[in-house]
Design an enzyme around this catalytic site. Structure first.
Site, PDB file in Angstrom:
ATOM      1  N   ARG A 128      55.335  38.656  69.248  1.00  0.00           N
ATOM      2  CA  ARG A 128      55.784  37.272  69.145  1.00  0.00           C
ATOM      3  C   ARG A 128      57.292  37.187  69.094  1.00  0.00           C
ATOM      4  O   ARG A 128      57.889  36.284  69.654  1.00  0.00           O
ATOM      5  CB  ARG A 128      55.218  36.613  67.881  1.00  0.00           C
ATOM      6  CG  ARG A 128      53.719  36.503  67.843  1.00  0.00           C
ATOM      7  CD  ARG A 128      53.246  36.051  66.483  1.00  0.00           C
ATOM      8  NE  ARG A 128      53.656  37.050  65.496  1.00  0.00           N
ATOM      9  CZ  ARG A 128      53.480  36.957  64.197  1.00  0.00           C
ATOM     10  NH1 ARG A 128      52.926  35.889  63.693  1.00  0.00           N
ATOM     11  NH2 ARG A 128      53.859  37.909  63.384  1.00  0.00           N
ATOM     12  N   HIS A 176      46.134  35.631  68.403  1.00  0.00           N
ATOM     13  CA  HIS A 176      45.286  36.814  68.538  1.00  0.00           C
ATOM     14  C   HIS A 176      44.354  36.661  69.739  1.00  0.00           C
ATOM     15  O   HIS A 176      44.192  37.591  70.534  1.00  0.00           O
ATOM     16  CB  HIS A 176      44.412  37.008  67.292  1.00  0.00           C
ATOM     17  CG  HIS A 176      45.136  37.360  66.054  1.00  0.00           C
ATOM     18  ND1 HIS A 176      44.864  36.740  64.851  1.00  0.00           N
ATOM     19  CD2 HIS A 176      46.102  38.272  65.792  1.00  0.00           C
ATOM     20  CE1 HIS A 176      45.623  37.265  63.906  1.00  0.00           C
ATOM     21  NE2 HIS A 176      46.400  38.199  64.449  1.00  0.00           N
ATOM     22  N   LYS A 203      43.147  48.373  48.836  1.00  0.00           N
ATOM     23  CA  LYS A 203      43.927  47.132  48.783  1.00  0.00           C
ATOM     24  C   LYS A 203      43.046  45.932  49.124  1.00  0.00           C
ATOM     25  O   LYS A 203      43.222  45.302  50.152  1.00  0.00           O
ATOM     26  CB  LYS A 203      45.080  47.180  49.777  1.00  0.00           C
ATOM     27  CG  LYS A 203      46.142  48.191  49.459  1.00  0.00           C
ATOM     28  CD  LYS A 203      47.251  48.090  50.489  1.00  0.00           C
ATOM     29  CE  LYS A 203      48.353  49.045  50.231  1.00  0.00           C
ATOM     30  NZ  LYS A 203      49.406  48.933  51.243  1.00  0.00           N
ATOM     31  N   SER A 257      48.782  34.657  60.712  1.00  0.00           N
ATOM     32  CA  SER A 257      47.670  34.498  59.774  1.00  0.00           C
ATOM     33  C   SER A 257      48.156  34.058  58.402  1.00  0.00           C
ATOM     34  O   SER A 257      47.520  33.237  57.739  1.00  0.00           O
ATOM     35  CB  SER A 257      46.888  35.809  59.655  1.00  0.00           C
ATOM     36  OG  SER A 257      46.262  36.125  60.868  1.00  0.00           O
TER      37      SER A 257
END
Length: 173
Positions: free
Chosen positions: A101, A27, A51, A138
């Site tokens: 990526r 990031h 959420k 992550s």
């Protein structure tokens, strides 16, 4: 229009949306590249009240990103609970920037970019992450940290410290 010292073009503002739970070096690489290319980067922590999930709450993520980018000119950090294109309009962004990526990232991001452009006219610019960071996510960082693994080479130091503290806190409870 103003220009930055490294290019002859105008400084533009881009929006870099994501959950950033947590921020990792991939990031940070995208943030740095976007800053070099456009001048101003608004990093927006996107969240959905419906959420609640993740390792860190939104304000913790904001604080970590702000600390990790404090030495970068032209970077600001915000939060938004709606659509990324709404955040782009709210924060005055000229473009949305997304890091890539893998080919799978491209397929997902391309569909979103086409939809965003069709609905709002907002264009998306892709920035490939450095090859040595293409495997970092992550989700993997959280998983490794949860099992006591060392992620200090994958995340900024402020994030490594926060991960270690969160894991230690969970082990005490």
């Amino acid at each position: 229009m103003s220009t930055d010292a490294t290019s002859a073009g105008p400084i533009q503002r881009v929006l870099y949306p994501g959950s950033f739970d947590p921020l990792h070096l991939g990031h940070l690489d995208v943030i740095e590249q976007a800053g070099e290319l456009f001048g101003e980067v608004v990093v927006v922590v996107m969240y959905n009240f419906a959420k609640p999930s993740g390792m860190f709450d939104v304000d913790e993520r904001l604080a970590m990103i702000a600390a990790a980018t404090a030495d970068l000119d032209g970077v600001s950090v915000e939060k938004h609970s709606g659509l990324a294109v709404q955040a782009a309009e709210l924060f005055g962004a000229d473009f949305v920037v997304k890091g890539l990526r893998t080919p799978g990232d491209f397929e997902i991001e391309q569909q979103m970019a086409h939809m965003n452009h069709a609905v709002t006219g907002m264009r998306t610019v892709y920035v490939p992450c450095r090859p040595d960071l293409g495997f970092v996510s992550s989700r993997f960082v959280r998983e490794i940290a949860n099992y006591g693994g060392d992620v200090s080479h994958l995340v900024p130091s402020v994030v490594a410290d926060a991960l270690a503290a969160r894991v230690a806190e969970r082990e005490q409870n």
